[in-house]
Design a protein around this motif. Structure first.
Motif, mmCIF file in Angstrom:
data_model
loop_
_atom_site.group_PDB
_atom_site.id
_atom_site.type_symbol
_atom_site.label_atom_id
_atom_site.label_comp_id
_atom_site.label_asym_id
_atom_site.label_seq_id
_atom_site.Cartn_x
_atom_site.Cartn_y
_atom_site.Cartn_z
ATOM 1 N N ILE A 41 -12.787 -20.623 -35.129
ATOM 2 C CA ILE A 41 -13.743 -20.882 -36.516
ATOM 3 C C ILE A 41 -14.551 -19.641 -36.121
ATOM 4 O O ILE A 41 -14.647 -18.814 -37.146
ATOM 5 N N LEU A 42 -15.299 -19.522 -35.219
ATOM 6 C CA LEU A 42 -16.373 -18.526 -35.167
ATOM 7 C C LEU A 42 -15.844 -16.988 -35.194
ATOM 8 O O LEU A 42 -16.308 -16.300 -35.976
ATOM 9 N N SER A 43 -14.609 -16.886 -34.517
ATOM 10 C CA SER A 43 -13.776 -15.436 -34.839
ATOM 11 C C SER A 43 -13.575 -15.193 -36.293
ATOM 12 O O SER A 43 -13.607 -14.048 -36.707
ATOM 13 N N SER A 44 -12.958 -16.390 -36.888
ATOM 14 C CA SER A 44 -12.696 -16.182 -38.356
ATOM 15 C C SER A 44 -13.805 -15.767 -39.088
ATOM 16 O O SER A 44 -13.536 -14.778 -40.092
ATOM 17 N N TRP A 45 -15.080 -16.386 -38.691
ATOM 18 C CA TRP A 45 -16.245 -16.256 -39.678
ATOM 19 C C TRP A 45 -16.667 -14.686 -39.458
ATOM 20 O O TRP A 45 -17.098 -14.029 -40.318
ATOM 21 N N ALA A 46 -16.286 -14.318 -38.069
ATOM 22 C CA ALA A 46 -16.879 -12.912 -37.881
ATOM 23 C C ALA A 46 -15.863 -11.771 -38.456
ATOM 24 O O ALA A 46 -16.252 -10.355 -38.757
ATOM 25 N N SER A 47 -14.621 -12.211 -39.035
ATOM 26 C CA SER A 47 -13.942 -11.212 -39.634
ATOM 27 C C SER A 47 -14.380 -10.357 -40.566
ATOM 28 O O SER A 47 -15.341 -10.755 -41.602
ATOM 29 N N ASP A 48 -14.042 -8.792 -40.548
ATOM 30 C CA ASP A 48 -14.576 -8.130 -41.783
ATOM 31 C C ASP A 48 -13.909 -8.703 -43.308
ATOM 32 O O ASP A 48 -14.689 -8.106 -43.873
ATOM 33 N N MET A 49 -13.004 -9.408 -43.067
ATOM 34 C CA MET A 49 -12.633 -10.012 -44.519
ATOM 35 C C MET A 49 -13.602 -10.658 -45.150
ATOM 36 O O MET A 49 -13.591 -10.568 -46.313
ATOM 37 N N TYR A 50 -14.664 -11.162 -44.499
ATOM 38 C CA TYR A 50 -15.898 -11.953 -45.113
ATOM 39 C C TYR A 50 -17.043 -11.144 -45.079
ATOM 40 O O TYR A 50 -18.131 -11.668 -45.689
ATOM 41 N N ALA A 51 -16.948 -10.092 -44.928
ATOM 42 C CA ALA A 51 -18.321 -8.865 -44.697
ATOM 43 C C ALA A 51 -18.801 -8.949 -46.242
ATOM 44 O O ALA A 51 -17.838 -8.796 -47.252
ATOM 45 N N VAL A 52 -20.164 -8.841 -46.509
ATOM 46 C CA VAL A 52 -20.621 -8.818 -47.736
ATOM 47 C C VAL A 52 -20.668 -7.215 -48.054
ATOM 48 O O VAL A 52 -21.344 -6.597 -47.090
ATOM 49 N N GLU A 53 -20.403 -6.963 -49.371
ATOM 50 C CA GLU A 53 -20.193 -5.561 -49.637
ATOM 51 C C GLU A 53 -21.736 -4.900 -49.626
ATOM 52 O O GLU A 53 -22.554 -5.817 -50.042
ATOM 53 N N SER A 54 -21.818 -3.723 -49.225
ATOM 54 C CA SER A 54 -22.975 -3.218 -48.857
ATOM 55 C C SER A 54 -23.973 -3.737 -48.085
ATOM 56 O O SER A 54 -25.172 -3.224 -47.661
ATOM 57 N N HIS A 55 -23.726 -4.909 -47.146
ATOM 58 C CA HIS A 55 -24.325 -5.444 -46.276
ATOM 59 C C HIS A 55 -23.472 -6.009 -44.861
ATOM 60 O O HIS A 55 -23.049 -7.091 -44.802
ATOM 61 N N PRO A 56 -22.877 -5.037 -44.339
ATOM 62 C CA PRO A 56 -21.851 -5.382 -43.321
ATOM 63 C C PRO A 56 -22.376 -6.291 -42.255
ATOM 64 O O PRO A 56 -21.420 -6.835 -41.418
#
Length: 104
Positions: A41-56
């Protein structure tokens, strides 16, 4: 945020746990989950796939009403490692040079 396909088919709630957890600490505190499930779960949350644009440093998880700091997710993963370290091995074993042992 990247617009990821949120359909999971029969993959189960571990891939979209936001409906059940409001924070990384909530994941850590769930006694029904194994350490491996918490890591997933935590690793999936850390994925860049969920990064907020302009706020990595932020992650926007589908189903959550607020972004989560990447630092909080990584701190929770480190806490898991302190409680139940992952198996030894990995990179050092892959980098071992078999020919180095053959030299006198």
């Amino acid at each position: 945020m990247t617009n990821a396909n949120a359909t999971t088919g029969g993959l189960g709630p571990l891939f979209h746990p936001a409906a059940h957890y409001a924070s990384p600490n909530a994941v850590l505190d769930d006694g029904k989950l194994s350490t491996a499930e918490k890591r997933i779960i935590l690793s999936s949350w850390a994925s860049d796939m969920y990064a907020v644009e302009s706020h990595p440093a932020l992650r926007e998880i589908p189903g959550m009403d607020h972004p989560i700091r990447l630092a909080d997710i990584l701190a929770a993963l480190r806490e898991l490692d302190d409680d139940d370290p992952p198996p030894r091995g990995g990179v050092p074993m892959r980098l071992r040079r078999p020919w180095a042992a053959a030299t006198p």
